[in-house]
Design an enzyme around this catalytic site. Structure first.
Site, PDB file in Angstrom:
ATOM      1  CE  LYS A 111      -3.775  -2.529   2.036  1.00 23.60           C
ATOM      2  NZ  LYS A 111      -4.432  -3.048   3.221  1.00 23.60           N
ATOM      3  CD  GLN A 145      -3.668  -4.683   6.396  1.00 23.95           C
ATOM      4  OE1 GLN A 145      -3.465  -3.711   5.686  1.00 23.95           O
ATOM      5  NE2 GLN A 145      -4.289  -5.772   5.948  1.00 23.95           N
ATOM      6  CG  ASP A 201     -10.065  -0.953   4.162  1.00 24.12           C
ATOM      7  OD1 ASP A 201      -9.702  -1.143   2.984  1.00 24.12           O
ATOM      8  OD2 ASP A 201      -9.411  -1.347   5.148  1.00 24.12           O
TER       9      ASP A 201
END
Ligand code: NAP
Length: 291
Positions: free
Chosen positions: A52, A96, A119
């Site tokens: 990322k 995460q 997300d």
């Protein structure tokens, strides 16, 4: 047979993000910024975070990593997220997953400001997605739709079988494909579905998001079907350079002789997910300015 690589469509999305983040910087004097929170030292999670970061660097997004010890308390993690929510110089927040045992994942995700939820996992974004309102959509399902469009695959009137009902892939993907702009008839299968083959054989498009190698074999697919393999599993392979390789849920070699289009693993859905994260971050940055 069309090999639906994610590399080319992801590159198109990244180019657009680079242009948009440049425009953002020109207008607002700083780049869009993504904060990534990683708790513990799960090697796969670390590798995702590195990927990322590289993607952010490529498209001109500022990337701030928060590496936290797995012993961090839930309260301290919630406090960090609250600080990022309040920080005007942060446009996107990604925690995460998975989080270590003892931390309530749902509570942490729900604490992210929906305007920064790149997300697309918060209840506000999920709810808006289901209703068909504008939102930050989860990256993997959004990437799959971009890929479908890139390869000119029509979903109108098609029977689509999704295997897997997770909150990050199966459920939001089903919601997106059943909207009026997609008009697919969607079946969602899971571990308790009896006779999976009956559903896959009926499908024009099969999307598998399970994480079980060889779950979908050639006998489960009708000739001419489209197969999108989201699953990614590391399997030991002494013949491979690193001693392992990544495989999807589908028996690629056998299926590619039968279907009209198929995604490879790796190099299929994976690059699209990362590209959509970049896209969501730029989108969130502009949207926050418009608030
Ligand atoms: P997950 O949360 O573990 O969900 C897996 C789903 O598969 C569950 O709904 C489960 O059913 C279902 N399932 C398990 N065994 C099954 C079987 N034998 N037949 C039918 N369904 C079965 O996983 P996830 O997070 O959605 O991820 C799924 C896979 O996609 C993993 O390999 C993951 O690494 C990969 N992934 C890839 C990307 C990418 O960018 N390429 C992104 C996200 C995920 P139940 O609900 O009944 O348990």
């Amino acid at each position: 047979m069309v090999l639906m690589s994610g590399v080319q469509p992801a590159s198109v999305i990244r180019q657009s993000c680079t242009k948009r983040s440049g425009e953002y910087e020109k207008s607002y004097g700083r780049r869009p910024a993504l904060a990534v929170v990683l708790v513990g030292d799960n090697p796969s999670s670390r590798s995702y975070v590195r990927t990322k970061r590289r993607a952010c660097e490529q498209v001109g997004i500022d990337h701030r990593d928060f590496f936290l010890d797995s012993s961090i308390s839930q309260e301290a993690l919630l406090e960090l997220v609250a600080g990022l929510n309040a920080d005007d110089s942060v446009d996107g927040i990604l925690v995460q997953l998975p989080l270590p045992p003892g931390i309530d994942e749902r509570l942490v995700i729900d604490s992210i400001d929906p305007a920064k939820d790149v997300d697309g996992f918060t209840p506000v974004n999920m709810g808006n997605l289901l209703i068909g309102n504008p939102c930050l959509a989860p990256c993997t399902p959004a990437g799959i739709l971009e890929m479908i469009d890139y390869y000119s695959i029509r979903t109108e009137g098609k029977s689509i079988c999704i295997i897997g009902r997770s909150n990050i892939v199966g459920k939001p993907l089903a919601a997106m494909l059943m909207q009026r702009n997609r008009n697919a008839t969607v079946t969602v299968c899971h571990s308790q579905t009896p006779d999976l083959r009956r559903h896959t054989l009926n499908a024009d498009i099969i999307i598998s998001a399970v994480g079980h190698p060889s779950l979908v074999d050639a006998d489960m697919v009708s000739p001419g079907a489209v197969v999108i393999d989201v699953g990614i599993t590391r399997v030991e392979d002494p013949a491979a350079e690193k001693g392992f390789r990544w495989v999807g849920d589908c028996d690629f070699d056998a299926l590619s002789l039968k279907c009209s289009a198929i995604t490879p693993v790796p190099g299929g859905v994976g690059p699209m997910t990362i590209a959509m994260l970049m896209s969501n971050t730029v989108k969130a940055a502009f949207a926050r300015r418009a608030e």
